[in-house]
Design a protein around this motif. Structure first.
Motif, short mmCIF file in Angstrom:
data_model
loop_
_atom_site.label_atom_id
_atom_site.label_comp_id
_atom_site.label_asym_id
_atom_site.label_seq_id
_atom_site.Cartn_x
_atom_site.Cartn_y
_atom_site.Cartn_z
N LEU A 162 0.86 -1.17 0.00
CA LEU A 162 0.00 0.00 0.00
C LEU A 162 0.90 1.23 0.00
N LEU A 163 0.87 2.00 -1.08
CA LEU A 163 1.64 3.24 -1.17
C LEU A 163 0.73 4.39 -0.80
N LEU A 185 3.61 1.73 3.00
CA LEU A 185 4.74 2.62 2.82
C LEU A 185 4.25 4.04 2.55
N PRO A 186 4.47 4.95 3.49
CA PRO A 186 4.09 6.34 3.25
C PRO A 186 5.12 7.02 2.35
N LEU A 187 4.68 7.60 1.26
CA LEU A 187 5.59 8.33 0.38
C LEU A 187 5.58 9.80 0.79
N LEU A 188 6.08 10.03 1.98
CA LEU A 188 6.13 11.36 2.58
C LEU A 188 7.59 11.66 2.91
N LEU A 189 7.92 12.94 2.93
CA LEU A 189 9.31 13.31 3.18
C LEU A 189 9.72 13.20 4.64
N LEU A 234 3.86 5.80 -11.02
CA LEU A 234 4.90 5.33 -10.09
C LEU A 234 4.50 4.00 -9.47
N ALA A 235 3.26 3.89 -9.01
CA ALA A 235 2.78 2.65 -8.40
C ALA A 235 2.87 1.49 -9.40
N ALA A 236 2.52 1.74 -10.65
CA ALA A 236 2.60 0.69 -11.67
C ALA A 236 4.05 0.27 -11.91
N LEU A 237 4.97 1.21 -11.90
CA LEU A 237 6.38 0.89 -12.08
C LEU A 237 6.92 0.06 -10.91
N PHE A 243 1.69 -6.91 -5.89
CA PHE A 243 0.54 -6.05 -6.12
C PHE A 243 0.72 -4.75 -5.35
N VAL A 244 0.55 -3.63 -6.03
CA VAL A 244 0.70 -2.31 -5.41
C VAL A 244 -0.63 -1.58 -5.49
N GLN A 245 -1.09 -1.12 -4.33
CA GLN A 245 -2.33 -0.34 -4.24
C GLN A 245 -1.98 1.08 -3.84
#
Length: 142
Positions: free
Chosen positions: A7-8, A67-71, A25-28, A36-38
């Protein structure tokens, strides 16, 4: 089927191009890791975190790596996401949820920011740098 999904979590935006780029990005990531990426968002875009977790659980995934895509570890990272994960654990007690760390400040991100700043300065009328400031805002800039 692998029983683990990724989970992004992105912040979210009302900019359609930004959302499309995030999904790309999720697809890559999915293609690269064969997992599997959600993708989901904290706010401003769909799907929200809870709905994305529900979709993974309903699809039969038994483990979820979040995974949080945060700085940085600010309010969203420390409060909002954990609340959403607690709520999901209540709805899906058999789902194992593992929560990752934020990206943190990375050189490539700082470089991208510096490049965008240089491009903006090049396109603007000349102003001494000592008389300027950089303001970051979640509102879309035109």
């Amino acid at each position: 089927m692998n029983d683990t999904a990724l989970l992004l979590i992105g912040h979210g935006t009302d900019d359609a191009a930004g959302i499309a780029e995030y999904h790309q990005l999720a697809a890559l990531v999915q293609e690269r890791f064969g997992l599997f990426v959600q993708p989901c968002f904290l706010e401003l875009a769909d799907p929200p975190i809870g709905q994305a977790i529900d979709a993974c659980a309903q699809a039969g995934y038994r483990q979820l790596v979040v995974l949080p895509l945060l700085l940085g570890a600010a309010g969203h990272q420390k409060n909002d996401i954990p609340v959403a994960l607690r709520q999901a654990r209540t709805r899906w007690p058999d789902l194992t949820i593992r929560y990752g760390a934020p990206l943190g400040v990375q050189y490539p991100l700082l470089k991208a920011l510096a490049d965008r700043l240089a491009a903006a300065e090049a396109a603007a009328p000349p102003v001494p740098r000592s008389e300027t400031a950089l303001a970051l805002d979640r509102a879309r800039q035109q």
